[in-house]
Design a protein around this motif. Structure first.
Motif, mmCIF file in Angstrom:
data_model
loop_
_atom_site.group_PDB
_atom_site.id
_atom_site.type_symbol
_atom_site.label_atom_id
_atom_site.label_comp_id
_atom_site.label_asym_id
_atom_site.label_seq_id
_atom_site.Cartn_x
_atom_site.Cartn_y
_atom_site.Cartn_z
ATOM 1 N N UNK A 1 -3.991 11.069 6.094
ATOM 2 C CA UNK A 1 -2.806 11.646 5.317
ATOM 3 C C UNK A 1 -3.244 13.087 4.999
ATOM 4 N N UNK A 2 -4.240 13.365 4.337
ATOM 5 C CA UNK A 2 -5.006 14.407 3.814
ATOM 6 C C UNK A 2 -4.869 15.485 4.700
ATOM 7 N N UNK A 3 -5.632 15.310 6.069
ATOM 8 C CA UNK A 3 -5.847 16.143 7.135
ATOM 9 C C UNK A 3 -4.344 16.667 7.810
ATOM 10 N N UNK A 4 -3.440 15.634 7.629
ATOM 11 C CA UNK A 4 -2.040 16.169 8.281
ATOM 12 C C UNK A 4 -1.473 17.031 7.197
ATOM 13 N N UNK A 5 -1.505 16.618 6.098
ATOM 14 C CA UNK A 5 -0.878 17.801 4.942
ATOM 15 C C UNK A 5 -1.753 19.078 4.672
ATOM 16 N N UNK A 6 -3.020 18.831 5.010
ATOM 17 C CA UNK A 6 -3.631 20.300 5.182
ATOM 18 C C UNK A 6 -3.266 21.165 6.285
ATOM 19 N N UNK A 7 -3.165 20.475 7.381
ATOM 20 C CA UNK A 7 -2.749 21.372 8.581
ATOM 21 C C UNK A 7 -1.371 21.889 8.259
ATOM 22 N N UNK A 8 -0.554 21.198 7.702
ATOM 23 C CA UNK A 8 0.917 21.789 7.449
ATOM 24 C C UNK A 8 0.698 22.742 6.747
ATOM 25 N N UNK B 1 -11.441 19.669 -0.760
ATOM 26 C CA UNK B 1 -11.849 20.861 -1.255
ATOM 27 C C UNK B 1 -11.511 22.123 -0.556
ATOM 28 N N UNK B 2 -10.881 23.097 -0.930
ATOM 29 C CA UNK B 2 -10.270 24.180 -0.076
ATOM 30 C C UNK B 2 -10.644 25.538 -0.843
ATOM 31 N N UNK B 3 -10.840 26.477 -0.007
ATOM 32 C CA UNK B 3 -11.240 27.740 -0.515
ATOM 33 C C UNK B 3 -10.340 29.008 -0.552
ATOM 34 N N UNK B 4 -9.044 28.465 -0.189
ATOM 35 C CA UNK B 4 -7.815 29.577 -0.208
ATOM 36 C C UNK B 4 -8.148 30.584 1.212
ATOM 37 N N UNK C 1 0.885 -1.148 -0.002
ATOM 38 C CA UNK C 1 -0.083 0.012 -0.111
ATOM 39 C C UNK C 1 0.918 1.334 0.130
ATOM 40 N N UNK C 2 0.484 2.380 -0.833
ATOM 41 C CA UNK C 2 0.994 3.430 -0.977
ATOM 42 C C UNK C 2 0.184 4.696 -0.828
ATOM 43 N N UNK C 3 0.661 5.877 -0.509
ATOM 44 C CA UNK C 3 -0.201 6.824 -0.223
ATOM 45 C C UNK C 3 0.224 7.793 -1.483
ATOM 46 N N UNK C 4 -0.589 8.353 -2.376
ATOM 47 C CA UNK C 4 -0.356 9.088 -3.599
ATOM 48 C C UNK C 4 -1.391 10.427 -3.341
ATOM 49 N N UNK C 5 -1.170 11.477 -4.143
ATOM 50 C CA UNK C 5 -2.081 12.624 -4.274
ATOM 51 C C UNK C 5 -2.694 12.597 -5.732
ATOM 52 N N UNK C 6 -4.058 13.269 -5.503
ATOM 53 C CA UNK C 6 -4.482 13.233 -7.213
ATOM 54 C C UNK C 6 -3.533 13.948 -8.325
ATOM 55 N N UNK D 1 -5.900 19.344 -5.656
ATOM 56 C CA UNK D 1 -5.260 18.099 -6.192
ATOM 57 C C UNK D 1 -3.819 17.607 -5.362
ATOM 58 N N UNK D 2 -3.258 18.540 -4.754
ATOM 59 C CA UNK D 2 -2.391 18.333 -3.668
ATOM 60 C C UNK D 2 -2.636 17.608 -2.501
ATOM 61 N N UNK D 3 -3.799 18.092 -2.020
ATOM 62 C CA UNK D 3 -4.214 17.623 -0.822
ATOM 63 C C UNK D 3 -5.135 16.419 -0.697
ATOM 64 N N UNK D 4 -5.785 16.044 -2.169
ATOM 65 C CA UNK D 4 -6.530 14.922 -2.163
ATOM 66 C C UNK D 4 -5.413 13.697 -2.134
ATOM 67 N N UNK D 5 -5.809 12.734 -1.275
ATOM 68 C CA UNK D 5 -5.025 11.542 -1.269
ATOM 69 C C UNK D 5 -5.772 10.409 -1.604
#
Length: 328
Positions: free
Chosen positions: A276-283, A246-249, A175-180, A227-231
């Motif tokens: 993974x997505x939430x961790x990267x979103x917070x970062x 989905x993000x609004x800037x 298993x690996x995690x990628x982004x959109x 796309x960067x935060x979609x895991x």
């Protein structure tokens, strides 16, 4: 106060700006039970996303964006209206109505809703679906307009600045995690994954995603999809689970969809992807995350509780059967 309802004009920036602005204002008040009729699944909006939705809607959706304004031109309410053309059950329509909290009780919501119903009836809709907050006032408002209660949904909020997220878990073998973004050259595998997960999503209006080109317009290219935060959780090279971000800037994040292909369910892959997505979103500086779940979707509700999401609001889906047109 005179209120008129008209179609949104894409060539008027003030229209798209107002449409995007009224939504969060109405929702912020909705949490206190102050607005008559709202729909929370579309929590995020920007002028760009409003304009994009209108310009790229499928013709069979008969999608309209309505604005309610006062006689002096102040915009006080909006509605998103359309036919669920991708539902296997014909005649399903929706009307998502939002009213600015300082202008409720003046008939704007009623006028928006009735205008929406007339539009949908003209295009073959026999039922209209809306949401109402689970409060006595809101439920009474819906009933007074001829709507009957159906299933409910919980809308959840996670403050990404208040505490730690669950730690990242070791990945299972293969298993690996990628982004959109990794699928930018060919997103078709994600289309197939999204289509399968969507077909199993509980709800009153079922959807069948079969049109890849329309999916590109509706989902892949829409301005809110990050796309960067979609895991994507990938098993032996095959996309198996995902969470769409989905993000609004402006520091807000919404889980657009989290799902797993049937052959890979029960392995915790959706939880891995969302964590993974939430961790990267917070970062990345995201401060608050939202999500919504059908009240009967116990697996996702349990996952979101594990993340620390708390209940924001509960809404109840309502439906009204429209009078059938006379035939000659």
């Amino acid at each position: 106060m005179t209120v008129i309802v008209r179609a949104l004009h894409l060539d008027r920036p003030a229209d798209t700006e107002a449409f995007a602005r009224i939504l969060p204002q109405a929702l912020g008040s909705a949490r206190a039970g102050e607005t008559p009729f709202t729909c929370l699944p579309s929590m995020l909006a920007t002028p760009a996303s409003v304009a994009y939705a209108a310009a790229n809607a499928h013709p069979d959706a008969h999608y309209r964006q309505l604005l309610a304004q006062t006689g002096d031109g102040e915009m006080i309410g909006t509605a998103q209206v359309g036919v669920a053309y991708d539902s296997p059950e014909p005649g399903q329509g929706y009307a998502n109505v939002y009213v600015h909290p300082e202008h409720t009780g003046r008939g704007a919501g009623t006028l928006l809703l009735r205008t929406a119903e007339e539009h949908l009836a003209q295009h073959g809709a026999t039922e209209v679906h809306c949401w109402a907050l689970d409060t006595p006032r809101d439920l009474a408002w819906a009933a007074a307009h001829g709507y009957r209660a159906s299933r409910s949904a919980h809308f959840l909020r996670l403050d990404l600045t208040a505490g730690p997220l669950p730690p990242r878990q070791p990945l299972p073998p293969n298993v690996e995690l990628r982004t959109a973004s990794d699928y930018a050259a060919d997103p078709r595998p994600l289309f197939h994954l999204d289509a399968e997960a969507t077909s199993d999503e509980p709800g009153d209006i079922q959807a069948e995603l079969t049109d890849y080109e329309q999916w590109l317009r509706d989902t892949w290219h829409q301005p809110l999809l990050n796309h960067e935060l979609t895991t994507v959780a990938v098993v032996d090279g095959t996309p198996a689970a995902f969470t769409a971000a989905l993000t609004d800037g402006e520091g807000r994040y919404l889980s657009g969809m989290t799902g797993t292909a049937r052959a890979y369910r029960g392995r915790g892959l959706a939880k891995l992807a969302k964590n993974d997505s939430l961790h990267r979103a917070r970062a990345a500086g995201i401060t608050v995350a939202y999500t919504g779940n059908d009240a009967g979707n116990e697996p996702m509700l349990a996952i979101n509780k594990w993340f620390g999401y708390t209940l924001d609001t509960t809404e109840i889906r309502h439906v009204r059967t429209l009078a059938l047109p006379l035939t000659h």
